[in-house]
Motif scaffolding. Structure first.
Motif, PDB file in Angstrom:
ATOM      1  N   ALA A  79       0.835  -1.210   0.000  1.00 33.95           N
ATOM      2  CA  ALA A  79       0.000   0.000   0.000  1.00 33.95           C
ATOM      3  C   ALA A  79       0.864   1.253   0.000  1.00 33.95           C
ATOM      4  CB  ALA A  79      -0.922  -0.020   1.218  1.00 33.95           C
ATOM      5  N   ALA A  80       1.929   1.262   0.780  1.00 28.30           N
ATOM      6  CA  ALA A  80       2.821   2.426   0.808  1.00 28.30           C
ATOM      7  C   ALA A  80       3.533   2.602  -0.525  1.00 28.30           C
ATOM      8  CB  ALA A  80       3.841   2.255   1.935  1.00 28.30           C
ATOM      9  N   LEU A  81       3.925   1.510  -1.168  1.00 24.77           N
ATOM     10  CA  LEU A  81       4.577   1.592  -2.476  1.00 24.77           C
ATOM     11  C   LEU A  81       3.624   2.148  -3.532  1.00 24.77           C
ATOM     12  CD1 LEU A  81       6.409  -1.862  -2.441  1.00 24.77           C
ATOM     13  CD2 LEU A  81       7.534   0.365  -2.416  1.00 24.77           C
ATOM     14  N   ARG A  82       2.376   1.667  -3.496  1.00 29.77           N
ATOM     15  CA  ARG A  82       1.397   2.121  -4.480  1.00 29.77           C
ATOM     16  C   ARG A  82       1.132   3.616  -4.339  1.00 29.77           C
ATOM     17  NH1 ARG A  82      -2.364  -0.694  -2.828  1.00 29.77           N
ATOM     18  NH2 ARG A  82      -1.859  -2.593  -3.979  1.00 29.77           N
ATOM     19  N   ALA A  83       1.040   4.093  -3.110  1.00 32.52           N
ATOM     20  CA  ALA A  83       0.772   5.513  -2.889  1.00 32.52           C
ATOM     21  C   ALA A  83       1.916   6.391  -3.377  1.00 32.52           C
ATOM     22  CB  ALA A  83       0.525   5.761  -1.399  1.00 32.52           C
ATOM     23  N   ALA A  84       3.143   5.868  -3.363  1.00 26.98           N
ATOM     24  CA  ALA A  84       4.300   6.655  -3.791  1.00 26.98           C
ATOM     25  C   ALA A  84       4.693   6.383  -5.235  1.00 26.98           C
ATOM     26  CB  ALA A  84       5.486   6.360  -2.881  1.00 26.98           C
ATOM     27  N   GLY A  85       3.940   5.519  -5.937  1.00 29.89           N
ATOM     28  CA  GLY A  85       4.275   5.206  -7.315  1.00 29.89           C
ATOM     29  C   GLY A  85       5.562   4.417  -7.447  1.00 29.89           C
ATOM     30  N   CYS A  86       5.833   3.550  -6.498  1.00 25.43           N
ATOM     31  CA  CYS A  86       7.097   2.811  -6.462  1.00 25.43           C
ATOM     32  C   CYS A  86       6.858   1.311  -6.595  1.00 25.43           C
ATOM     33  CB  CYS A  86       7.840   3.087  -5.149  1.00 25.43           C
ATOM     34  SG  CYS A  86       8.322   4.810  -4.902  1.00 25.43           S
ATOM     35  N   ARG A  87       7.940   0.603  -6.836  1.00 23.74           N
ATOM     36  CA  ARG A  87       7.918  -0.857  -6.889  1.00 23.74           C
ATOM     37  C   ARG A  87       9.055  -1.399  -6.033  1.00 23.74           C
ATOM     38  NH1 ARG A  87       6.488   0.922 -11.931  1.00 23.74           N
ATOM     39  NH2 ARG A  87       4.626  -0.011 -12.868  1.00 23.74           N
ATOM     40  N   LEU A  88       8.872  -2.596  -5.540  1.00 19.61           N
ATOM     41  CA  LEU A  88       9.868  -3.236  -4.676  1.00 19.61           C
ATOM     42  C   LEU A  88      10.028  -4.688  -5.092  1.00 19.61           C
ATOM     43  CD1 LEU A  88      11.634  -3.504  -2.032  1.00 19.61           C
ATOM     44  CD2 LEU A  88       9.489  -4.075  -0.864  1.00 19.61           C
ATOM     45  N   VAL A  89      11.282  -5.129  -5.134  1.00 22.10           N
ATOM     46  CA  VAL A  89      11.582  -6.541  -5.351  1.00 22.10           C
ATOM     47  C   VAL A  89      12.315  -7.049  -4.117  1.00 22.10           C
ATOM     48  CG1 VAL A  89      12.776  -8.256  -6.745  1.00 22.10           C
ATOM     49  CG2 VAL A  89      11.723  -6.279  -7.847  1.00 22.10           C
ATOM     50  N   LEU A  90      11.723  -8.061  -3.479  1.00 19.41           N
ATOM     51  CA  LEU A  90      12.354  -8.747  -2.346  1.00 19.41           C
ATOM     52  C   LEU A  90      13.045  -9.993  -2.876  1.00 19.41           C
ATOM     53  CD1 LEU A  90       9.681  -8.706   0.506  1.00 19.41           C
ATOM     54  CD2 LEU A  90      11.909  -7.589   0.553  1.00 19.41           C
ATOM     55  N   THR A  91      14.299 -10.186  -2.527  1.00 20.44           N
ATOM     56  CA  THR A  91      15.017 -11.402  -2.915  1.00 20.44           C
ATOM     57  C   THR A  91      15.441 -12.150  -1.666  1.00 20.44           C
ATOM     58  OG1 THR A  91      17.229 -10.373  -2.960  1.00 20.44           O
ATOM     59  CG2 THR A  91      15.895 -10.233  -4.970  1.00 20.44           C
ATOM     60  N   GLY A  92      15.445 -13.456  -1.747  1.00 20.87           N
ATOM     61  CA  GLY A  92      15.831 -14.284  -0.610  1.00 20.87           C
ATOM     62  C   GLY A  92      15.868 -15.737  -0.991  1.00 20.87           C
ATOM     63  N   GLY A  93      16.051 -16.572   0.010  1.00 21.24           N
ATOM     64  CA  GLY A  93      16.191 -17.999  -0.217  1.00 21.24           C
ATOM     65  C   GLY A  93      14.975 -18.792   0.216  1.00 21.24           C
ATOM     66  N   HIS A  94      15.234 -19.958   0.740  1.00 18.68           N
ATOM     67  CA  HIS A  94      14.161 -20.897   1.066  1.00 18.68           C
ATOM     68  C   HIS A  94      13.198 -20.339   2.109  1.00 18.68           C
ATOM     69  CE1 HIS A  94      12.229 -24.769   1.701  1.00 18.68           C
ATOM     70  NE2 HIS A  94      12.481 -24.684   2.994  1.00 18.68           N
ATOM     71  N   ASP A  95      13.719 -19.638   3.104  1.00 18.18           N
ATOM     72  CA  ASP A  95      12.858 -19.139   4.177  1.00 18.18           C
ATOM     73  C   ASP A  95      11.931 -18.036   3.695  1.00 18.18           C
ATOM     74  OD1 ASP A  95      13.849 -20.624   6.653  1.00 18.18           O
ATOM     75  OD2 ASP A  95      15.705 -19.845   5.798  1.00 18.18           O
ATOM     76  N   LEU A  96      12.408 -17.164   2.805  1.00 21.52           N
ATOM     77  CA  LEU A  96      11.522 -16.150   2.248  1.00 21.52           C
ATOM     78  C   LEU A  96      10.452 -16.793   1.380  1.00 21.52           C
ATOM     79  CD1 LEU A  96      10.838 -13.163   1.886  1.00 21.52           C
ATOM     80  CD2 LEU A  96      12.362 -13.125  -0.098  1.00 21.52           C
ATOM     81  N   ALA A  97      10.813 -17.861   0.671  1.00 18.81           N
ATOM     82  CA  ALA A  97       9.819 -18.560  -0.148  1.00 18.81           C
ATOM     83  C   ALA A  97       8.710 -19.129   0.727  1.00 18.81           C
ATOM     84  CB  ALA A  97      10.492 -19.663  -0.951  1.00 18.81           C
ATOM     85  N   LEU A  98       9.058 -19.665   1.894  1.00 14.84           N
ATOM     86  CA  LEU A  98       8.045 -20.186   2.809  1.00 14.84           C
ATOM     87  C   LEU A  98       7.184 -19.064   3.368  1.00 14.84           C
ATOM     88  CD1 LEU A  98      10.078 -22.841   4.824  1.00 14.84           C
ATOM     89  CD2 LEU A  98       8.492 -23.224   2.935  1.00 14.84           C
ATOM     90  N   ALA A  99       7.813 -17.935   3.740  1.00 13.94           N
ATOM     91  CA  ALA A  99       7.051 -16.813   4.284  1.00 13.94           C
ATOM     92  C   ALA A  99       6.117 -16.213   3.249  1.00 13.94           C
ATOM     93  CB  ALA A  99       8.013 -15.743   4.806  1.00 13.94           C
TER      94      ALA A  99
END
Length: 433
Positions: A79-99
């Motif tokens: 929601a904060a990204l959309r309001a500011a016209g921004c995009r975010l990419v999160l990168t990670g491994g197995h634990d981020l995939a589970l989350a």
């Protein structure tokens, strides 16, 4: 959310995605920023520092780094990204995939797991470009085969290694030297332990090193014990799934199984290191550097000596001999003498096997023979007046097992050392004591 094992190109893919998204949206003044502290995203009220920009956040490996990235937290960030016209990419491994699993199907999130890259293809692209001529490709493969580079990339398939070897080739450097440095097991192990400190990762690496070539279930069962010793007590059994993490934290380990079925035609999958000497290097490094965990390590190894599976006991005994390579004197007084004088026959047999392994190295052969001679002389003093032949008969006893004394392992250990080709530096009479 981009997830994948280390070396899969997560960060590079994220930058490319942000650049393409900026171009497709027509944002001319947008740029990309890296968030150095991804945990800031989990704080209430977070907002992008600048508008109309792209952001990259690399989540640390391990459960602690990805624990707070649940669907509710991500919805607030989106929601904060959309309001500011921004995009975010999160990168990670197995634990981020589970989350991120709970976020699947949401219009706010896009989740993609990267497949492992082919390091040979990366090297080819770096050296020859996207449209190489057949002759040039043939020459490159001949060069790689002659320098053992292909084997090195199979053992360490991370993209950074392919990029490094490609830079050596394009600079007309010494490829053989670069490959030799890449395959050095000591450097691989030291680098891995610097990156991974979680008990789950260390426990499985130790179990795989001690029981390499055993089935996965055997290694996984053995790994639970050091994991329990290295972590605070929990009210319920821990949810450990070692196989899920092999491609992330344990890229140097593979599961080998022949056949198309889940268990393979020849039985269950076997745990093997990709490099021939990695298992030994893991054992020596852990024994020599994990000072606060050495006692737990030794206690776990001692328990394996009482395992009901003969194969596990044999491999654990060999692992103990490998530990003696690091410091023979310390090993003798820390555990070998105690095992040799134990009331447990498997521990006495383990002491003999470990001494045989320790004596297989030329630099330690002399010390092993001196130890065996010392034990034999001690036995002779305790049984003064008796001949050697009757003493051996009494050692064997009706059950064939020697009594619980350190000298009782002398004959077995001498036999093991002799089979390795290590010559006794003493007289023939002393060698047969």
């Amino acid at each position: 959310m981009l997830t994948g094992p280390p070396g899969s190109g997560r960060a590079a893919t994220a930058v490319n995605l942000l650049s393409e998204a900026s171009a497709l949206s027509g944002t001319q003044d947008g740029c990309c920023h890296r968030l150095l502290d991804p945990s800031a995203l989990t704080e209430s009220g977070w907002e992008p520092p600048a508008k109309n920009c792209g952001y990259l956040a690399e989540v640390d490996e391990g459960p602690a780094g990805a624990r707070d990235f649940g669907v509710r937290r991500l919805a607030s960030v989106a929601a904060a990204l959309r309001a500011a016209g921004c995009r975010l990419v999160l990168t990670g491994g197995h634990d981020l995939a589970l989350a991120a699993t709970s976020a699947s199907g949401s219009e706010t999130f896009v989740r993609h797991e990267l497949a492992p890259l082919d390091p040979l293809m990366i090297l080819e692209r770096r050296v020859l470009g996207h449209a190489p001529e057949p002759d040039a490709r043939t020459r490159l493969h001949a060069l790689l085969k002659a320098g053992n580079a292909i084997s090195a990339l199979r053992e360490q398939p991370a993209a950074r290694h392919a990029v490094h070897l490609a830079s050596v080739i394009t600079a007309e450097g010494d490829l053989s030297a670069a490959v030799a440095a890449l395959r050095d097991p000591s450097d691989q192990v030291r680098s891995w332990f610097q990156r991974h400190r979680a008990p789950e990762a260390i426990a499985f690496a130790l179990a795989a090193a001690a029981l390499e070539e055993s089935s996965y279930l055997t290694v996984a069962e053995a790994a639970v014990q050091p994991h329990t010793a290295l972590t605070p007590p929990e009210p319920a059994p821990p949810d450990l799934r070692f196989a899920d993490r092999l491609g992330h934290e344990q890229q140097w380990i593979r599961l080998d199984s022949t056949g198309s079925g889940p268990l393979g035609a020849s039985g269950p999958p076997r745990v093997r290191f990709r490099g021939a000497l990695l298992g030994q290097a893991v054992l020596v490094h852990a024994w020599s550097t994990l000072d606060g965990r050495r006692e737990a390590f030794l206690e776990w190894l001692r328990r394996l000596l009482g395992h009901r599976d003969l194969e596990v006991r044999a491999r654990a005994s060999v692992a103990a001999g490998v530990l003696a390579w690091a410091d023979h004197h310390y090993a003798v007084h820390r555990f070998l003498t105690g095992w040799a004088g134990s009331t447990s026959w498997p521990q006495r047999q383990a002491a003999a096997t470990a001494l045989g392994v320790a004596g297989s190295r030329p630099e330690s052969t002399e010390a092993v023979w001196e130890l065996l001679d010392e034990w034999a002389r001690a036995a002779a003093r305790r049984t003064s007046g008796a001949s050697r032949a009757p003493r051996r008969t009494r050692w064997a006893g009706s059950s064939g097992a020697p009594p619980p004394t350190a000298p009782s392992v002398c004959c077995a250990a001498r036999s093991t050392v002799a089979t390795t080709g290590a010559r006794c530096p003493r007289s023939p009479g002393a060698a047969s004591t």
